[in-house]
Enzyme design. Sequence first.
Site, short mmCIF file in Angstrom:
data_model
loop_
_atom_site.label_atom_id
_atom_site.label_comp_id
_atom_site.label_asym_id
_atom_site.label_seq_id
_atom_site.Cartn_x
_atom_site.Cartn_y
_atom_site.Cartn_z
N ARG A 84 23.83 47.13 -38.23
CA ARG A 84 23.22 45.81 -38.09
C ARG A 84 21.71 45.96 -38.01
O ARG A 84 21.20 46.70 -37.16
CB ARG A 84 23.75 45.09 -36.84
CG ARG A 84 23.09 43.75 -36.61
CD ARG A 84 23.56 43.05 -35.34
NE ARG A 84 22.79 41.83 -35.15
CZ ARG A 84 22.22 41.48 -33.99
NH1 ARG A 84 22.36 42.25 -32.92
NH2 ARG A 84 21.51 40.38 -33.90
N HIS A 128 15.27 37.84 -36.03
CA HIS A 128 15.31 38.55 -34.75
C HIS A 128 13.92 38.49 -34.14
O HIS A 128 13.24 39.50 -33.94
CB HIS A 128 15.77 40.00 -34.94
CG HIS A 128 16.30 40.65 -33.69
ND1 HIS A 128 17.55 41.27 -33.60
CD2 HIS A 128 15.73 40.80 -32.47
CE1 HIS A 128 17.70 41.76 -32.38
NE2 HIS A 128 16.63 41.49 -31.67
N GLU A 173 20.16 35.49 -30.77
CA GLU A 173 19.92 35.02 -29.41
C GLU A 173 18.97 33.82 -29.32
O GLU A 173 17.85 33.91 -28.77
CB GLU A 173 19.40 36.17 -28.55
CG GLU A 173 20.39 37.30 -28.45
CD GLU A 173 19.98 38.38 -27.47
OE1 GLU A 173 18.82 38.42 -27.05
OE2 GLU A 173 20.84 39.19 -27.13
N ASN A 298 26.26 39.56 -27.83
CA ASN A 298 25.35 40.57 -27.27
C ASN A 298 25.59 40.61 -25.77
O ASN A 298 25.23 39.67 -25.06
CB ASN A 298 23.88 40.21 -27.56
CG ASN A 298 23.54 40.26 -29.04
OD1 ASN A 298 24.37 40.65 -29.85
ND2 ASN A 298 22.31 39.88 -29.38
N TYR A 300 25.36 42.78 -22.12
CA TYR A 300 24.73 43.87 -21.37
C TYR A 300 25.19 43.93 -19.93
O TYR A 300 25.36 45.01 -19.37
CB TYR A 300 23.20 43.75 -21.45
CG TYR A 300 22.68 44.05 -22.83
CD1 TYR A 300 22.60 43.06 -23.81
CD2 TYR A 300 22.30 45.36 -23.18
CE1 TYR A 300 22.14 43.35 -25.08
CE2 TYR A 300 21.84 45.65 -24.45
CZ TYR A 300 21.78 44.64 -25.40
OH TYR A 300 21.32 44.92 -26.67
N GLU A 358 25.73 43.59 -29.98
CA GLU A 358 24.87 44.44 -29.17
C GLU A 358 25.56 44.78 -27.85
O GLU A 358 26.10 43.88 -27.20
CB GLU A 358 23.52 43.78 -28.83
CG GLU A 358 22.57 43.63 -29.99
CD GLU A 358 21.26 42.97 -29.59
OE1 GLU A 358 20.87 43.07 -28.41
OE2 GLU A 358 20.64 42.31 -30.44
O1 LIG Z 1 16.86 44.48 -24.15
C1 LIG Z 1 17.65 45.17 -25.04
C2 LIG Z 1 17.95 44.30 -26.27
C3 LIG Z 1 16.72 44.03 -27.14
O2 LIG Z 1 16.09 45.23 -27.50
C4 LIG Z 1 17.21 43.25 -28.38
O3 LIG Z 1 16.19 43.08 -29.34
C5 LIG Z 1 17.73 41.89 -27.99
O4 LIG Z 1 18.58 41.35 -28.99
C6 LIG Z 1 18.44 41.94 -26.66
N1 LIG Z 1 19.05 40.93 -26.04
C7 LIG Z 1 19.46 41.38 -24.85
C8 LIG Z 1 20.20 40.59 -23.83
N2 LIG Z 1 19.57 39.48 -23.41
C9 LIG Z 1 18.33 39.30 -22.81
C10 LIG Z 1 18.25 38.53 -21.68
C11 LIG Z 1 17.04 38.28 -21.12
C12 LIG Z 1 15.89 38.77 -21.67
C13 LIG Z 1 15.97 39.55 -22.81
C14 LIG Z 1 17.20 39.83 -23.38
C15 LIG Z 1 19.13 42.69 -24.72
N3 LIG Z 1 18.52 43.02 -25.86
#
Ligand SMILES: OC[C@@H]1[C@@H](O)[C@H](O)[C@@H](O)c2nc(CNc3ccccc3)cn21
Length: 453
Positions: A84, A128, A173, A298, A300, A358
């Site tokens: 991706r 993105h 996102e 996505n 985490y 993700e």
């Molecule tokens: O932070 C890790 C990744 C980032 O590198 C990606 O570009 C992005 O798609 C991404 N989204 C999240 C999850 N959401 C989030 C929540 C609050 C602030 C920033 C990201 C994490 N990540």
Amino acid sequence: MSERTPAMPTDSPPNGFLWGAATSAYQIEGSPLADGAGPSIWHRFAHTPGRVLNDDTGDIACDHYSRWREDVALMASLGLNAYRFSVAWARILPEGTGRVNQAGLDFYRHLVDALLEQGIEPMLTLYHWDLPEALDARGGWASDASPGWFADYAQILYRALGDRVRLWITLNEPWVITAGGYLYGDLAPGHCNPRESAIVAHNLLRAHAAASASGRAEGIERIGLAVNLEPQDPASDSPEDQDAAARRDAFINRWFLDPVFFGRYPAQMQTIFGTDWPDFSASELDALRAPPDFVGVNYYSRSVVRADPTAQPVGARRVRQDTRPHTAMDWEVHPQGLTDILVWIQGRYGNPPVYITENGAAFEDPQPVAGRLRDRERLAYLRSHLRAASRALRRGVDLRGYFAWSLLDNFEWSYGYAKRFGLVRVDPVDRQRLIKDSGRFYRDAIRRYGGGR
Ligand SMILES: OC[C@@H]1[C@@H](O)[C@H](O)[C@@H](O)c2nc(CNc3ccccc3)cn21
């Protein structure tokens, strides 16, 4: 169980399951203005002193713009059957609209052809976070014209790559684009304006619908939306904490999915934004309904939520779970939340096809020793979350693939290069790639449980 033995699910994923890794253009490519490309809002934001830790920029990043052949070979050595990536809009349309930069299209066509030659399925993210600076100067996502700009850009890519790329994502996102860029201001373009943020969110939804429609017109059959999802668990069973968790669930998890699936916003949005929430007409809301062919999840972490009237605009704040492990982003390691959120989608939105687009973790990596980097915490995070994904499969979730975030250590937005998510280390001086133990684990898991390329 030794670190090398991939402690994976007992039952293998379905045939055709995608085992991938994910990146984005501004975070890995470097050379943001090469070969006729125009500047993006992240080029400007990163070059604004104080916006990014250590004043890091994406000027070099992972130098993927020059090393893409090496990186495709790296993906093949990991046994990935999918990858991706995102397209930098300003490489294709330097002014955001109008003149097409053929060199930009050529870069992505060469990348896609190299992936296909290796049996790696490309999943293309149209947006993105890196809006062309020229469009931000015309109002950006707050402009009523922004959905049309985006649909025209998407159509150029559908026509250029639609015969090679089968999996498309319109937006990565929309919640983070909105909250980071227009509410909290920690991401480009760095605004802090609740009313503007609600308008931006609406335009992003209009843009998703418009780009989905232009994709259908071009015969594109699998167009998804990637959303950051985070279970909101109340800190106590008090009504105040339960309500706070419900508000934050609406704010983070349903703000965008409810409109695209149901053509309506969560009721809590009016409560959260108050007089800053626009008075959308029934036809404006109905026009948002554009169910994606798949949901990109996505994931985490989760949040434990307590009511807090001082924590605006939601009146809720996260409560750190001090007894639980956390990543270098201070996000709780909570694999069960992945299972929970996948089952939640299944139940609320009618079991749509889902890809985990993700999932990953930043940790302070040790220095490599004798060509080996023992990132034990990231390996354990990966193992536990693959198991969580397997539990969702056993619950009947239509899970079609998993993309680790990220293939490479890269530019982590306002944290610059201080936070590393890669399965592969990128040396900060010479950008040499080194597969970490987590990458080796993922490779072994794919060999053992994947359908192979
Ligand atoms: O932070 C890790 C990744 C980032 O590198 C990606 O570009 C992005 O798609 C991404 N989204 C999240 C999850 N959401 C989030 C929540 C609050 C602030 C920033 C990201 C994490 N990540």
